[in-house]
Design a protein around this motif. Structure first.
Motif, PDB file in Angstrom:
ATOM      1  N   GLU A  76      16.503 -23.298  26.021  1.00  0.00           N
ATOM      2  CA  GLU A  76      16.094 -22.807  24.700  1.00  0.00           C
ATOM      3  C   GLU A  76      15.391 -23.955  23.972  1.00  0.00           C
ATOM      4  N   ILE A  77      14.092 -23.794  23.743  1.00  0.00           N
ATOM      5  CA  ILE A  77      13.322 -24.806  23.030  1.00  0.00           C
ATOM      6  C   ILE A  77      13.197 -24.364  21.585  1.00  0.00           C
ATOM      7  N   GLY A 100       3.926 -43.707  20.675  1.00  0.00           N
ATOM      8  CA  GLY A 100       3.518 -42.529  21.434  1.00  0.00           C
ATOM      9  C   GLY A 100       4.608 -41.500  21.610  1.00  0.00           C
ATOM     10  N   GLU A 101       5.678 -41.611  20.840  1.00  0.00           N
ATOM     11  CA  GLU A 101       6.824 -40.718  21.001  1.00  0.00           C
ATOM     12  C   GLU A 101       6.700 -39.444  20.164  1.00  0.00           C
ATOM     13  N   VAL A 102       7.267 -38.357  20.702  1.00  0.00           N
ATOM     14  CA  VAL A 102       7.329 -37.059  20.028  1.00  0.00           C
ATOM     15  C   VAL A 102       8.734 -36.514  20.259  1.00  0.00           C
ATOM     16  N   ALA A 103       9.292 -35.836  19.264  1.00  0.00           N
ATOM     17  CA  ALA A 103      10.632 -35.265  19.397  1.00  0.00           C
ATOM     18  C   ALA A 103      10.555 -33.769  19.699  1.00  0.00           C
ATOM     19  N   LEU A 104      11.530 -33.296  20.476  1.00  0.00           N
ATOM     20  CA  LEU A 104      11.645 -31.877  20.798  1.00  0.00           C
ATOM     21  C   LEU A 104      13.122 -31.553  20.976  1.00  0.00           C
ATOM     22  N   THR A 105      13.560 -30.440  20.402  1.00  0.00           N
ATOM     23  CA  THR A 105      14.946 -30.011  20.539  1.00  0.00           C
ATOM     24  C   THR A 105      15.039 -28.968  21.642  1.00  0.00           C
ATOM     25  N   ILE A 106      15.868 -29.277  22.634  1.00  0.00           N
ATOM     26  CA  ILE A 106      16.074 -28.403  23.790  1.00  0.00           C
ATOM     27  C   ILE A 106      17.564 -28.127  23.907  1.00  0.00           C
ATOM     28  N   ASP A 107      17.913 -26.839  23.928  1.00  0.00           N
ATOM     29  CA  ASP A 107      19.317 -26.425  23.994  1.00  0.00           C
ATOM     30  C   ASP A 107      20.161 -27.124  22.937  1.00  0.00           C
ATOM     31  N   GLY A 108      19.597 -27.239  21.740  1.00  0.00           N
ATOM     32  CA  GLY A 108      20.315 -27.810  20.606  1.00  0.00           C
ATOM     33  C   GLY A 108      20.408 -29.330  20.600  1.00  0.00           C
ATOM     34  N   ARG A 109      19.807 -29.978  21.572  1.00  0.00           N
ATOM     35  CA  ARG A 109      19.858 -31.439  21.661  1.00  0.00           C
ATOM     36  C   ARG A 109      18.460 -32.012  21.470  1.00  0.00           C
ATOM     37  N   ARG A 110      18.357 -32.988  20.577  1.00  0.00           N
ATOM     38  CA  ARG A 110      17.070 -33.611  20.284  1.00  0.00           C
ATOM     39  C   ARG A 110      16.730 -34.634  21.366  1.00  0.00           C
TER      40      ARG A 110
END
Length: 111
Positions: free
Chosen positions: A80-81, A7-17
């Motif tokens: 920043e997304i 059930g996991e999804v990745a998202l990069t926020i402020d340059g961090r995954r």
């Protein structure tokens, strides 16, 4: 790497995954935060396209918390997304699909 089978999804926020996941605790917090009586009501509203940026942010925060994030939701207001609001909405939708439905053929192929 995010595991769609978990059930996991990745998202990069402020340059961090980050890896996001809707755990039971995160879902309960989401219901309370959005004022919905049931998750079915929330999902139904989202399926009808009647969601707001607040809904997307709440889903992202719930997913982050389910993934172990200890941050404050207010810190995301200036974050920043990667991919912007469209990516945030896509990830929010994926979180719900992965929490409540089987993987699609395309998701099977990308794993």
């Amino acid at each position: 790497m995010a595991n769609p089978y978990a059930g996991e999804v990745a998202l990069t926020i402020d340059g961090r995954r980050h890896v996001l996941k809707l755990t039971l605790g995160a879902l309960a917090e989401l219901e309370a935060g959005l004022g919905e009586d049931t998750l079915v009501a929330l999902i139904s509203r989202l399926e009808r396209g009647q969601f707001s940026s607040r809904d997307v942010l709440a889903l992202i925060v719930a997913g982050l918390r389910g993934g172990g994030w200890q941050g404050a939701s207010d810190s995301l207001l200036q974050a920043e997304i990667a991919g912007g609001a469209i990516e945030a909405a896509r990830v929010a939708a994926q979180l719900l699909v992965r929490a409540f439905g089987p993987l699609t053929a395309a998701e099977h192929d990308s794993v």
